[in-house]
Design an enzyme around this catalytic site. Structure first.
Site, PDB file in Angstrom:
ATOM      1  CD  GLU A 118      -2.844  -0.929  -0.251  1.00 16.30           C
ATOM      2  OE1 GLU A 118      -2.986   0.171  -0.809  1.00 16.30           O
ATOM      3  OE2 GLU A 118      -3.305  -1.967  -0.733  1.00 16.30           O
ATOM      4  CB  THR A 119       3.712   2.528   1.815  1.00 19.25           C
ATOM      5  OG1 THR A 119       4.618   1.431   1.850  1.00 19.25           O
ATOM      6  CG2 THR A 119       2.853   2.583   3.056  1.00 19.25           C
TER       7      THR A 119
END
EC number: 3.2.1.14
Length: 133
Positions: free
Chosen positions: A30-31
């Site tokens: 997600e990052t």
């Protein structure tokens, strides 16, 4: 299926560590390893001063996700990414767009990426990821 730390099979400790590895893989996915703006995605250009880190229940992140997800729900995801965190309705609309449309709404959304990160963490920690990926 034992780790180099001596955890074998499906013990509570093994389940704990594989759960932690799953969480790490999700966060990494997600990052994007903190690469929130991918300038090569010219169809979804980053707006000046905007940050595209994980927000909302699905943790939408990166400009190439905010653009299509915003369009899917009628929101300017690139120009106002904070709205996902500030507006509860848009927050859940974004989550539903991901759940319902997945790859169609957000090109690049891939379970294969998360599985790859999970395997990398397992390898680094000497833990067998198991056969059910």
């Amino acid at each position: 299926c034992c780790s180099k730390f001596g955890y074998c099979g499906l013990t509570d400790a093994y389940n704990f560590y594989t759960g932690q590895l799953t969480s790490f893989a999700h966060v990494t996915h997600e990052t994007g390893n903190n690469a929130y703006c991918d300038p090569s995605k010219t169809q979804k250009p980053c707006a000046a001063g905007k940050k595209y880190y994980g927000r909302g229940p699905i943790q939408i992140s990166x400009n190439y996700n905010y653009g299509p997800a915003g369009r899917a729900i009628g929101m300017d995801g690139l120009g106002n990414p904070d709205r996902v965190a500030q507006d509860a309705l848009d927050d859940y609309k974004t989550a539903l767009x991901f759940l319902v449309n997945g790859e169609e709404a957000v090109p690049g959304l891939s379970a294969a990426n998360a599985v790859s990160y999970y395997r990398q963490y397992c390898q680094q920690l000497g833990v067998d990821p198991g056969p059910n990926l």
